[in-house]
Design an enzyme around this catalytic site. Structure first.
Site, PDB file in Angstrom:
ATOM      1  N   TRP A 108      -3.634 -19.568  28.206  1.00  0.00           N
ATOM      2  CA  TRP A 108      -4.707 -18.626  28.501  1.00  0.00           C
ATOM      3  C   TRP A 108      -4.583 -18.016  29.877  1.00  0.00           C
ATOM      4  O   TRP A 108      -4.756 -16.802  30.049  1.00  0.00           O
ATOM      5  CB  TRP A 108      -6.075 -19.283  28.276  1.00  0.00           C
ATOM      6  CG  TRP A 108      -6.301 -19.422  26.809  1.00  0.00           C
ATOM      7  CD1 TRP A 108      -6.135 -20.550  26.062  1.00  0.00           C
ATOM      8  CD2 TRP A 108      -6.615 -18.365  25.891  1.00  0.00           C
ATOM      9  NE1 TRP A 108      -6.340 -20.266  24.732  1.00  0.00           N
ATOM     10  CE2 TRP A 108      -6.642 -18.941  24.593  1.00  0.00           C
ATOM     11  CE3 TRP A 108      -6.875 -17.006  26.025  1.00  0.00           C
ATOM     12  CZ2 TRP A 108      -6.929 -18.188  23.451  1.00  0.00           C
ATOM     13  CZ3 TRP A 108      -7.159 -16.266  24.898  1.00  0.00           C
ATOM     14  CH2 TRP A 108      -7.182 -16.857  23.635  1.00  0.00           C
ATOM     15  N   ASP A 126     -12.058 -18.700  34.226  1.00  0.00           N
ATOM     16  CA  ASP A 126     -12.213 -18.525  32.782  1.00  0.00           C
ATOM     17  C   ASP A 126     -12.551 -19.908  32.242  1.00  0.00           C
ATOM     18  O   ASP A 126     -11.689 -20.789  32.197  1.00  0.00           O
ATOM     19  CB  ASP A 126     -10.910 -18.004  32.170  1.00  0.00           C
ATOM     20  CG  ASP A 126     -10.947 -18.024  30.636  1.00  0.00           C
ATOM     21  OD1 ASP A 126     -11.986 -18.417  30.047  1.00  0.00           O
ATOM     22  OD2 ASP A 126      -9.925 -17.656  30.022  1.00  0.00           O
ATOM     23  N   LYS A 164     -17.207 -21.273  21.558  1.00  0.00           N
ATOM     24  CA  LYS A 164     -16.846 -22.691  21.688  1.00  0.00           C
ATOM     25  C   LYS A 164     -18.146 -23.507  21.764  1.00  0.00           C
ATOM     26  O   LYS A 164     -18.558 -24.094  20.788  1.00  0.00           O
ATOM     27  CB  LYS A 164     -16.006 -22.913  22.948  1.00  0.00           C
ATOM     28  CG  LYS A 164     -14.962 -21.856  23.228  1.00  0.00           C
ATOM     29  CD  LYS A 164     -13.793 -21.915  22.260  1.00  0.00           C
ATOM     30  CE  LYS A 164     -12.704 -20.909  22.683  1.00  0.00           C
ATOM     31  NZ  LYS A 164     -11.564 -20.908  21.762  1.00  0.00           N
TER      32      LYS A 164
END
Lengths: 368, 368
Positions: A101, A175, A199
Site C-alpha cells: 500500500w 494511511d 475495514k
C-alpha cells in the site's frame, strides 16, 4: 441465527447489530417516511445523521477540535493522488515504504511532487517496519507519509513515529485504512489520518480524511474542487453529494463501538482490548503449531491482518475448502503474498478467532 | 404499509420492492453467509452481482458493445474535473450552458482546458434549451458537453443534438445524472454519458460513466489513476475498491426496471410511458390551475424535475407544511430558483403524482 465468520480483508464483516438496525430502518428511518438512501443530503434528517456520526467518531478517537473530519470518496487509492494534490505544493515529500500500500502511495505521488523514499523494508520482504532511527528524512519535506498498517503484508506500527524526535518538522500523514478505529490514535504525532471505510468503519465508497486545519488551503491549482480539502471542509463534506448511506452505516458502527464493553473497559478501549486478545490467540497458536507460520517480526505484527502459511503448501486448497465447510470464509491470502490471511477487524468477535484456531488445530491434526 | 411520497431531487425515492429486497438480504445474500456490504469486491459473489448489474444496464439502455460502462465515485461534480482530465488533452472543449449544472461543469473544466461556451440560455433565465441551430461550435473541439436534464431549472433535451448535422465532428458528452435510465438514449449521437446514481439508479456515492472505447487512453498525465477512464475500464471498475453496496442497489433497480409493465410495454419503454403520463398529469394541472405556474418553455420541460411557483408566494410556507401533513415530502424548490420542485423520477408512481395534484387542487381551493 449463526452466520459464518467472514475473514475478508475488506469490504469486511460488520457487526450484526448494525446490519439488523440498517435492515429494520431501510424503508423508514425514525418515522420520517423515508429510507436513509432516499433522503436529500441537505434535509434535516440526513444532516442529523451526518453530524451524529462525526460527533461519535470524534469522541471515539478523541479527535482534537483543530482537526477537520472529511467524508470523501474514492478510497485510499484515490487519496494517493488527492493527498499530494492537497499537501505537497509540488515540492518534496517523504515516503516510507513498508508494503504494497505504501508502495502504491509513493508511486502515485510522483505525478504531483518530488517523492523521497526515506526508508524501505523491501530487503526484509515487508516483514518488519523499518526502524525509526534508520529513516532518512528530508530537511524540507511538505509531509512524511506512512502506511501505519499494511493490509496485505500484515505489518503494523504499534507506536507512531515522533517526527520531531527524528529531526523532522514535517507533518506526519498516515494511511490507516485497515486499523483506523481499532485502537486510539496519538494526535500529537499525526497531522493527517486517512482511510477507506471498508475495514473497521462501514461500506466501501466512503473515505475518511482527518486533517489538521492549518494544512487546509494548500491545494495545487489542478486539484478537482470535489477533492480540495479546504472546499470539502468549508462545505461540511457536502460540496458534492456525499455517499449518504455509507456515512449512515459508519455512524451506526461508531455507535456500536461506543456500546462495547470488555470487563471494566468501554468503547474503543474495550474494542482495543478485544483486538489484542484476538491477535494474541491467533499468533500464539500459529507460532506454537509447527504446522503453520507467520513470517512477520513479532513486534511488527498487525492486530488486524494476519497472513500465515501452511508449511506444507500443497494442502492450501484443502485448507480453504474445509474452512469454508466449517463456516470460516475468505481466508485466502492476497495473491502477491500467497498462503492464507485472516483479517480480524473490530467486528470479528473473539468467538470467530477461537473457531478459526479450533479449525486450524483440527486441520493440523488430521493432515499433520 | 403506505409510505409518504418523497419528491426529493436526489438522493431520491427508490422502489419499495428494491428496499424490501435489500433489507431481506442485509445479513445473508443468497445463502452466502455474508451481507453484500461485507463481501470482498474480488470474490465470486460480488463479481456476479457486479456483472449482472452491468448486463442489465446494457440491456435496458441498449448500450452498444463498443462502449464501456464504468462504475466510479465522486458524483457529477467530481466528474466535472475527471471528464476534461480524460478527454480534453488540454485543448479546446465546447460547453453549452443551460442551467446551474452545466455552469458548474464549464467552470470546473477551465482548470484543465480551453472552454468555449457554444451556447447559453442565461438570457432566458434557463427556462428553455438554446436552439440547436444557434450553437457556435468550434472547429477543433475535443468534445462538446451538455447537461441533458437540468435538475434545478427543470429543462430537458427531449432529443439530443446531432452534432454532425450542426457541423461538428466532436464527440458529444452528456451529463444525464437526473434523467439517465428514465428514457432510451440515442447512442448514435452520444460518445460519453455520465451521471450520479442518486436519481433514477440508486444511492449516492456511485457515478456511472458510459464511454465509447475509442476515447479511452487520452488522459492528461495529472489524472489520478483511480479516475483514468482507461485504467478503470481495464480493471472492470475495480482498480480501487468500488462502492459495492451502491453498485448492488443499482443492480436491484435495473432488475426492477426490467420487471415494469405498462399496458403492452415492458422494461424501460414501460417506465418511459409512465414518466410521460406523470409529467403530463402534473404540468397540465399546473398550466390550467391559475394558482400555480411553471415558467419553462413547453417543449423543454423536464419529465423528471418540475419546478413550479405559487402565484401568491406568501403561501409558500403553508403549502409546504400542509403538503408534509398530507404525506408529500421534500417539495421545496432549490434555493437558487425558489418556489417548489417536484422530482418525479422512475420510482415515483403515478399514484404519487396524482396525490400531489389532488393536494395542490385542495390547497388552491382553500387558499384561492
Amino acid at each position: 441465527m449463526t452466520r459464518p465468520f467472514n475473514f475478508s480483508a475488506g469490504p469486511a464483516t460488520l457487526p450484526e447489530d448494525v446490519l439488523q438496525q440498517a435492515a429494520a430502518e431501510m424503508l423508514d428511518w425514525h418515522g420520517s417516511g423515508m429510507g436513509v438512501m432516499e433522503m436529500s443530503h441537505r434535509g434535516k434528517e440526513f444532516i442529523s445523521i451526518a453530524q451524529q456520526a462525526e460527533a461519535d467518531l470524534r469522541e471515539i478517537l478523541s479527535i482534537p477540535a483543530n482537526y477537520k473530519v472529511l467524508f470523501m470518496q474514492g478510497g485510499a487509492i484515490a487519496e494517493n493522488a488527492i493527498l499530494p494534490m492537497n499537501l505537497s505544493r509540488g515540492a518534496r515529500a517523504d515516503y516510507v515504504i513498508t508494503g504494497s500500500w505504501s508502495q502504491k502511495s509513493a508511486k502515485e505521488a510522483r505525478t504531483y511532487c518530488d517523492v523521497h523514499v526515506a526508508a524501505t523494508n523491501e530487503a526484509d520482504l515487508h516483514t518488519r517496519m523499518p526502524a525509526y532511527g534508520s529513516w532518512q528524512l528530508s530537511k524540507d519535506a511538505a509531509y512524511v507519509h506512512v502506511c501505519s498498517n499494511e493490509t496485505i503484508h500484515g505489518v503494523e506500527m504499534h507506536e507512531l513515529p515522533d517526527l520531531k524526535a527524528l529531526g523532522s518538522d514535517a507533518p506526519l500523514v498516515i494511511d490507516c485504512s485497515s486499523h483506523l478505529a481499532s485502537r486510539p490514535l496519538d494526535w500529537s504525532r499525526v497531522a493527517v489520518a486517512y482511510g477507506g471505510a471498508q475495514k473497521n468503519i462501514g461500506p466501501s465508497g466512503l473515505t475518511l480524511v482527518i486533517v489538521r486545519e492549518d494544512l487546509l488551503g494548500r491545494a495545487l491549482p489542478i486539484t478537482p474542487s470535489a477533492f480540495d480539502y479546504q472546499t470539502v471542509a468549508k462545505n461540511d463534506s457536502m460540496y458534492n453529494t456525499p455517499p449518504t448511506y455509507a456515512w449512515y452505516i459508519a455512524g451506526l458502527v461508531f455507535q456500536w463501538v461506543k456500546r462495547q464493553t470488555e470487563g471494566a473497559l468501554t468503547g474503543l478501549a474495550a474494542v482495543e482490548a478485544r483486538n489484542i486478545a484476538k491477535a494474541a490467540l491467533l499468533y500464539d497458536y500459529i507460532d506454537g503449531s509447527g504446522f503453520y507460520e507467520n513470517r512477520v517480526a513479532v513486534d511488527c505484527r498487525s492486530r488486524m491482518n494476519v497472513p500465515f502459511f501452511l508449511k506444507n503448501e500443497t494442502l492450501n486448497d484443502a485448507f480453504l475448502a474445509d474452512a469454508k465447510e466449517a463456516g470460516l470464509l475468505q481466508l485466502k491470502g492476497h495473491k502477491s503474498v500467497g498462503g492464507m490471511r485472516a483479517s480480524v477487524y473490530n467486528a470479528m468477535p473473539l468467538a470467530g478467532v477461537q473457531a478459526l484456531v479450533d479449525f486450524m488445530k483440527h486441520f493440523a491434526r488430521t493432515h499433520g
